[in-house]
Motif scaffolding. Structure first.
Motif, PDB file in Angstrom:
ATOM      1  N   ARG A 161       0.819  -1.468   0.136  1.00  0.00           N
ATOM      2  CA  ARG A 161      -0.080   0.013  -0.005  1.00  0.00           C
ATOM      3  C   ARG A 161       0.666   1.415   0.056  1.00  0.00           C
ATOM      4  O   ARG A 161       0.054   1.681  -0.237  1.00  0.00           O
ATOM      5  CB  ARG A 161      -1.078  -0.059   1.217  1.00  0.00           C
ATOM      6  CG  ARG A 161      -0.251   0.309   2.467  1.00  0.00           C
ATOM      7  CD  ARG A 161      -1.111   0.414   3.647  1.00  0.00           C
ATOM      8  NE  ARG A 161      -0.926   0.088   4.998  1.00  0.00           N
ATOM      9  CZ  ARG A 161      -0.116  -1.097   5.188  1.00  0.00           C
ATOM     10  NH1 ARG A 161      -0.126  -2.122   4.913  1.00  0.00           N
ATOM     11  NH2 ARG A 161       0.971  -0.840   6.931  1.00  0.00           N
ATOM     12  N   GLU A 162       2.059   1.604   0.403  1.00  0.00           N
ATOM     13  CA  GLU A 162       3.305   2.189   0.489  1.00  0.00           C
ATOM     14  C   GLU A 162       4.140   2.800  -1.047  1.00  0.00           C
ATOM     15  O   GLU A 162       4.411   3.858  -0.889  1.00  0.00           O
ATOM     16  CB  GLU A 162       4.283   2.271   1.444  1.00  0.00           C
ATOM     17  CG  GLU A 162       3.130   2.285   2.915  1.00  0.00           C
ATOM     18  CD  GLU A 162       3.943   1.977   4.126  1.00  0.00           C
ATOM     19  OE1 GLU A 162       5.504   0.953   3.967  1.00  0.00           O
ATOM     20  OE2 GLU A 162       3.984   1.622   5.487  1.00  0.00           O
ATOM     21  N   HIS A 200       8.944   0.954  -7.846  1.00  0.00           N
ATOM     22  CA  HIS A 200       8.739   1.432  -6.786  1.00  0.00           C
ATOM     23  C   HIS A 200       8.485   3.490  -7.301  1.00  0.00           C
ATOM     24  O   HIS A 200       9.589   3.479  -8.038  1.00  0.00           O
ATOM     25  CB  HIS A 200       9.066   1.240  -5.292  1.00  0.00           C
ATOM     26  CG  HIS A 200       8.650   2.222  -4.294  1.00  0.00           C
ATOM     27  ND1 HIS A 200       7.178   3.065  -4.036  1.00  0.00           N
ATOM     28  CD2 HIS A 200       9.532   3.282  -3.511  1.00  0.00           C
ATOM     29  CE1 HIS A 200       7.399   3.572  -3.007  1.00  0.00           C
ATOM     30  NE2 HIS A 200       8.956   4.387  -2.928  1.00  0.00           N
TER      31      HIS A 200
END
Length: 392
Positions: A23-24, A42
């Motif tokens: 979720r990050e 990411h």
């Protein structure tokens, strides 16, 4: 000849990776590397290239190299200091150190970096390190090149399937539907977990790890003393029926067995065999989002061990191809199927060869002085890394 030994911690320093929940994560191009390898992307890197990562918990013993900045997860250990040694050699050194056999005796086995730092390894000059890295790199480059060719062939097969049979997704919907007939249950086209008899005795066994997440190729088989698990033969499609393997896309096509040979595999495989459609059509159908989404939605059971309910396929409606259209499709894509398995078999052989020579290279049993190794290529890469580190 007895070689001088040194602590692994004097060659490199390992450090634990960093937390980063799904979720990050933000959309980006930075690889997120866990104990099992790259597990997503990411937009921020925690470590600059070159990077070497190995599993701390979970998948132990596997080593991953990154030539771009990356984020190592907390299930992994990464090299924070190469201490002037060649990074690719350090990756090979960790790989040859049998890290999976050094996990603790706890209920959840793991690797302690302080213990790993005490492992004794041979002292190796920087010149020899670069020669070893270059030789192993030749294997890695060929395996990677074959893998890319497999990806291209696989993509072309599914593009051809969608162009011919995906309802409403062709440029001319009328042409697409002309190749299709009535809507039927998937089990009218495909038999699930067909029965295969096989004699007692040693048999080839395919574990879940040998199923690819992205293409039809199968990894190495094991030899079992007796048949166990599901049975399958050439032309069958294998779909993982357990989480997270199904969600990750693990689906394969069986090829390369002897004529009439029956092999076996994980009980978590769902075997699919075409009844009125070709093996090639069956495999491509199993890879469609329509089939996969219904299978995933049917999963039930304890968290982390959910399985597909095969009953969902009785209710799953698909458009059946006309026999002549299926035959044309099968004939068109079969050469690509065969090429994928030739390339996959080559990669299996290359991987075995590499695993055989790796410990001999690290121990110094191979004389590398007479090998024609392109040291200029290695020096050029090292210069690039130094520039990246200087900028950062």
């Amino acid at each position: 000849m007895v070689r001088e030994m040194i602590r692994l911690g004097d060659v490199m320093t390992l450090k634990r990776g960093y937390d980063l929940a799904h979720r990050e994560r933000n959309p980006g191009e930075v690889p997120v590397i866990s104990s099992s390898g790259m597990t997503g992307y990411h937009d921020v890197a925690r470590v600059n290239a070159p990077g070497v990562v190995t599993g701390r918990y979970g998948t132990l013993g596997k080593v991953h190299f990154s030539d771009i900045p990356f984020w190592p997860l907390n299930t992994s250990l990464y090299v924070v200091d190469f201490k002037g040694n060649d990074p690719r050699y350090c990756a090979a050194l960790l790989e040859a150190s049998s890290l999976a056999n050094r996990s603790g005796a706890a209920a959840v086995p793991g690797l302690n970096r302080n213990d790993l730092h005490e492992i004794l390894v041979p002292v190796t000059s920087l010149v020899t390190q670069r020669q070893i890295a270059a030789l192993l790199g030749a294997y890695n480059d060929l395996i990677k090149s074959n893998g890319r060719r497999i990806e291209i062939l696989e993509e072309a097969i599914h593009l051809e399937f969608r162009a011919r049979f995906d309802e409403g997704e062709g440029e001319d919907e009328g042409d697409v539907l002309a190749d299709l007939t009535r809507r039927v249950s998937l089990t009218d086209l495909v038999r699930l977990n067909p029965r295969n008899t096989m004699p007692a005795g040693s048999v080839r066994y395919l574990p879940m790890d040998s199923l690819s997440t992205s293409d039809m190729s199968l990894g190495p088989f094991e030899i079992r003393d007796q048949p166990t698990g599901v049975r399958f033969q050439n032309g069958d499609t294998l779909m993982a029926r357990i989480t997270p393997s199904l969600q990750n896309g693990k689906t394969g096509y069986v090829s390369g067995l002897e004529k009439d040979e029956v092999a076996c595999g994980s009980t978590e495989f769902l075997v699919m065999r075409g009844i009125s459609v070709s093996p090639e059509y069956t495999y491509c159908l199993a890879r469609t989002q329509h089939v996969r989404s219904v299978a995933i939605a049917s999963m039930s059971g304890a968290t982390g061990r959910q399985r597909v309910s095969t009953a969902c396929f009785d209710e799953l409606k698909v458009l059946a191809p006309l026999p002549e259209a299926d035959a044309r499709f099968s004939q068109a894509v079969r050469p690509s199927f065969n090429m994928i398995f030739s390339l996959a078999a080559m990669n299996v052989n290359l991987t075995v060869q590499r695993q055989l020579i790796l410990p001999k290279l690290i121990s110094g049993d191979f004389d590398l002085s007479n090998l024609d190794i392109d040291m200029a290529r290695i020096s050029e890469q090292e210069t690039l890394w130094c520039k990246v580190e200087a900028i950062s």
